[in-house]
Design an enzyme around this catalytic site. Structure first.
Site, PDB file in Angstrom:
ATOM      1  N   ARG A 246      17.700  19.273 -15.857  1.00  0.00           N
ATOM      2  CA  ARG A 246      16.582  18.937 -14.806  1.00  0.00           C
ATOM      3  C   ARG A 246      15.375  19.978 -15.040  1.00  0.00           C
ATOM      4  NH1 ARG A 246      20.779  18.764 -10.906  1.00  0.00           N
ATOM      5  NH2 ARG A 246      22.576  19.307 -12.735  1.00  0.00           N
TER       6      ARG A 246
ATOM      7  N   GLU B 200      33.038  29.316 -13.302  1.00  0.00           N
ATOM      8  CA  GLU B 200      34.539  29.334 -12.361  1.00  0.00           C
ATOM      9  C   GLU B 200      36.043  29.822 -12.807  1.00  0.00           C
ATOM     10  OE1 GLU B 200      33.686  27.433  -8.802  1.00  0.00           O
ATOM     11  OE2 GLU B 200      35.751  28.121  -7.562  1.00  0.00           O
TER      12      GLU B 200
HETATM   13  P1  AMP Z   1      24.316  28.706 -12.339  1.00  0.00           P
HETATM   14  O1  AMP Z   1      23.953  29.384 -14.044  1.00  0.00           O
HETATM   15  O2  AMP Z   1      25.623  28.894 -11.769  1.00  0.00           O
HETATM   16  O3  AMP Z   1      22.892  29.562 -11.540  1.00  0.00           O
HETATM   17  O4  AMP Z   1      23.876  27.373 -12.047  1.00  0.00           O
HETATM   18  C1  AMP Z   1      23.029  26.612 -12.907  1.00  0.00           C
HETATM   19  C2  AMP Z   1      22.686  25.192 -13.501  1.00  0.00           C
HETATM   20  O5  AMP Z   1      24.352  24.635 -12.251  1.00  0.00           O
HETATM   21  C3  AMP Z   1      21.676  24.532 -13.228  1.00  0.00           C
HETATM   22  O6  AMP Z   1      21.695  24.134 -14.496  1.00  0.00           O
HETATM   23  C4  AMP Z   1      22.137  23.853 -12.417  1.00  0.00           C
HETATM   24  O7  AMP Z   1      21.258  22.755 -11.884  1.00  0.00           O
HETATM   25  C5  AMP Z   1      23.162  23.377 -11.921  1.00  0.00           C
HETATM   26  N1  AMP Z   1      24.094  23.551 -10.228  1.00  0.00           N
HETATM   27  C6  AMP Z   1      25.284  24.847 -10.020  1.00  0.00           C
HETATM   28  N2  AMP Z   1      25.469  24.373  -8.831  1.00  0.00           N
HETATM   29  C7  AMP Z   1      24.200  22.919  -8.291  1.00  0.00           C
HETATM   30  C8  AMP Z   1      24.583  22.262  -7.169  1.00  0.00           C
HETATM   31  N3  AMP Z   1      25.246  22.812  -6.393  1.00  0.00           N
HETATM   32  N4  AMP Z   1      23.637  21.519  -7.024  1.00  0.00           N
HETATM   33  C9  AMP Z   1      22.888  21.550  -7.869  1.00  0.00           C
HETATM   34  N5  AMP Z   1      22.695  21.454  -9.703  1.00  0.00           N
HETATM   35  C10 AMP Z   1      23.714  22.840  -9.766  1.00  0.00           C
END
Ligand code: AMP
Length: 180
Positions: free
Chosen positions: A68, A105
């Site tokens: 995205r 996780e």
């Molecule tokens: P993080 O590495 O934990 O910051 O996760 C970010 C990535 O995971 C991004 O590329 C988001 O598109 C996706 N992502 C994580 N959690 C969500 C969520 N609750 N809804 C949509 N996309 C998420």
């Protein structure tokens, strides 16, 4: 491109995000931006807001995170007169890559960038749709820096403030348009 709609309050964008419960698994709320993308006003407002946040900065490259981040990253790059660089999940880019792993996780994941994507001392803006723990974005900053680029900021449509992403990226400029 500057639209009058961009002057309305930041919370206006929230109504264009669809919250999908228990996707992709139980207990997760998925923030779906397809409902924002399909609306001509919300789409323009989102891109304009990113552009305004970084106005006056020299941006050589915008790096978008699969998948995205590609959509918004490319639109922002066009509007700030920068080039665009895709960061992809492992194994998708065709030429020579550099790789960075990060913890999930359960287990680890990795992201890759073409090794010729960034020039030494390029100024770089990183764009994704959402920051949760910040693990993905931090891995991408490391890729940029390995190639000698300078990260001048990171922009997200959505920030999940409880998950500590901003803290993980301390020292970097983090901008988000909507906070949950
Ligand atoms: P993080 O590495 O934990 O910051 O996760 C970010 C990535 O995971 C991004 O590329 C988001 O598109 C996706 N992502 C994580 N959690 C969500 C969520 N609750 N809804 C949509 N996309 C998420």
């Amino acid at each position: 491109m500057v639209s009058q709609l961009s002057f309305s309050s930041a919370s206006d964008l929230k109504k264009y995000i669809r919250e999908v419960k228990d996707f992709p698994r139980k207990g997760i709320i998925f923030y779906d931006i397809t409902t924002l993308l399909k609306n001509r006003y919300a789409l323009r407002m989102t891109v304009d807001r990113f552009v305004w946040k970084f106005i006056g900065e020299r941006v050589d490259k915008v790096v978008g995170i699969e998948s995205r981040g590609f959509m918004f990253g490319t639109m922002v790059a066009y509007n700030v007169n920068a080039g665009f660089v895709p960061v992809r999940k492992k194994g998708k880019l065709p030429s020579k890559v550099i790789e960075e792993s990060y913890s999930l996780e359960y287990g680890t994941d990795s992201v890759e960038m073409h090794e010729d994507a960034i020039e030494e001392s390029d100024t770089v803006l990183i764009i994704d749709d959402l920051i949760a723990t910040g693990g993905t974005a931090l891995a991408v900053t490391k890729l940029v820096e390995k190639l000698g680029g300078k990260v001048i900021g990171l922009g997200f449509i959505i920030e999940l403030t409880q998950l500590g992403g901003r803290e993980k990226l301390s020292g970097y400029r983090v901008e988000s348009l909507i906070k949950y």
